[in-house]
Design an enzyme around this catalytic site. Structure first.
Site, PDB file in Angstrom:
ATOM      1  N   GLN A 131       5.286 -11.410   1.794  1.00 49.19           N
ATOM      2  CA  GLN A 131       5.820 -10.925   1.114  1.00 49.19           C
ATOM      3  C   GLN A 131       5.352 -11.058   0.299  1.00 49.19           C
ATOM      4  O   GLN A 131       5.021 -10.544  -1.402  1.00 49.19           O
ATOM      5  CB  GLN A 131       7.399 -10.741   1.131  1.00 49.19           C
ATOM      6  CG  GLN A 131       8.220 -10.267  -0.206  1.00 49.19           C
ATOM      7  CD  GLN A 131       8.356  -8.675   0.065  1.00 49.19           C
ATOM      8  OE1 GLN A 131       8.794  -7.959   0.724  1.00 49.19           O
ATOM      9  NE2 GLN A 131       7.883  -8.566  -1.276  1.00 49.19           N
ATOM     10  N   ARG A 285       2.753  -3.893  -0.725  1.00 47.60           N
ATOM     11  CA  ARG A 285       2.345  -3.992   0.734  1.00 47.60           C
ATOM     12  C   ARG A 285       1.743  -3.606   1.856  1.00 47.60           C
ATOM     13  O   ARG A 285       1.220  -3.636   2.622  1.00 47.60           O
ATOM     14  CB  ARG A 285       4.313  -4.355   1.700  1.00 47.60           C
ATOM     15  CG  ARG A 285       4.832  -4.904   0.997  1.00 47.60           C
ATOM     16  CD  ARG A 285       5.750  -6.574   1.140  1.00 47.60           C
ATOM     17  NE  ARG A 285       5.229  -6.523   2.618  1.00 47.60           N
ATOM     18  CZ  ARG A 285       6.419  -6.814   3.262  1.00 47.60           C
ATOM     19  NH1 ARG A 285       7.240  -6.346   3.343  1.00 47.60           N
ATOM     20  NH2 ARG A 285       6.214  -7.113   5.234  1.00 47.60           N
TER      21      ARG A 285
END
Length: 299
Positions: A131, A285
């Site tokens: 993340q 991501r």
């Protein structure tokens, strides 16, 4: 073969390579000849539910030419108490890599040790390295290098996301401010281990003033549901809203790692005004995790 278990343990050169490769993989996503995982099978082993992590890793592995299987804890013998090291030794003889999203950091580290295959931490209670790599890539994409900038995290400053931000700050040399009630600030031991320029304060306005990035996460992380009432009461004033945004730089970014609970850690108006950034952050991501997979197999 490499493992991504923690940003604390990720060498700076590898950190920078992942960020560089992310830009290339995003720009050249349409290329069909880049298949570093061709002939490989990777497992996603998830004890915690997920939207962005599962979709991005499944898509990324397939786009890099690999096959992927999704396993929750109840699909395999881990759900019945088989030791991590035994599961790891079996799977290490059959698959080529593993992405693990679970509770205990030690479980990911033990799996990597005994499986002897590339292992990626897709979230534990201690860290969320994928993340934060995606967040930093997003900042770099929109505002340039993060070195020398000010990042302000608002909310539960003792959970996995700010902890990974702490290790990133020391490596990439930016200032990190964590605005949280004292009970929800990171431990002294973590701060001393990381080094870097880190400010922990319960003064929200002080933390936000002049920031280049305002960042928040949910107040009640997975596994903390029993503490929900206490957390909501303690953190109710630690919200990113328009009043707080005005204290940051005029071009400051607002990010959220999602899912977002509007009216709690961020208000509806602020979320929607910054939705383009937040959903670019979510999209990234995919690109960053493809870069991590590429790096893990040594390409």
């Amino acid at each position: 073969m490499k493992n991504l278990l923690s940003l604390e343990k990720l060498p700076l050169a590898d950190f920078e390579k992942v960020l560089r490769d992310s830009a290339v993989l995003k720009r050249e996503r349409a290329r069909v000849d880049r298949k570093p995982l061709a002939g490989q099978t990777w497992a996603l082993i998830f004890s915690k539910s997920s939207t962005r992590t599962r979709v991005s890793f499944e898509t990324g592995i397939r786009e890099l030419g690999g096959g992927v299987m999704f396993l929750n804890a109840n699909d395999i013998q881990l759900g019945r108490g088989e030791p991590i090291k035994d599961t790891a030794r079996v799977m290490g003889r059959m698959i080529h890599g593993a992405v693990i999203r679970t509770f205990a950091q030690n479980d990911v580290e033990e799996f990597a040790e005994f499986s002897k295959i590339p292992t990626i931490n897709a979230l534990t209670d201690d860290e969320h390295p994928c993340q934060i790599l995606a967040d930093i890539f997003t900042f770099k994409e929109l505002r340039g290098p993060i070195s020398g900038k000010v990042v302000t995290f608002v909310g539960d400053g003792a959970c996995n996301v700010p902890r990974s931000w702490i290790f990133a700050a020391s490596k990439l040399q930016f200032e990190l401010r964590i605005a949280a009630p004292k009970k929800f600030q990171p431990s002294r031991e973590i701060l001393e281990r990381a080094g870097g320029k880190i400010l922990c304060t319960d003064n929200l306005e002080k933390a936000a003033k002049g920031a280049d990035l305002l960042y928040t996460d949910v107040w009640v992380s997975m596994g903390k549901e029993a503490e929900a009432a206490e957390r909501l009461k303690a953190l109710k004033d630690y919200q990113i809203n328009q009043k707080l945004v005005k204290l940051a730089k005029a071009d400051a970014l607002v990010m959220h790692c999602l899912p977002a609970y509007r009216g709690k850690e961020i208000d509806e108006e602020t979320f929607e005004k910054n939705a383009d950034t937040i959903f670019a952050q979510a999209e990234n991501r995919l690109h960053v995790q493809k870069a991590i997979l590429n790096w893990a197999v040594g390409k």
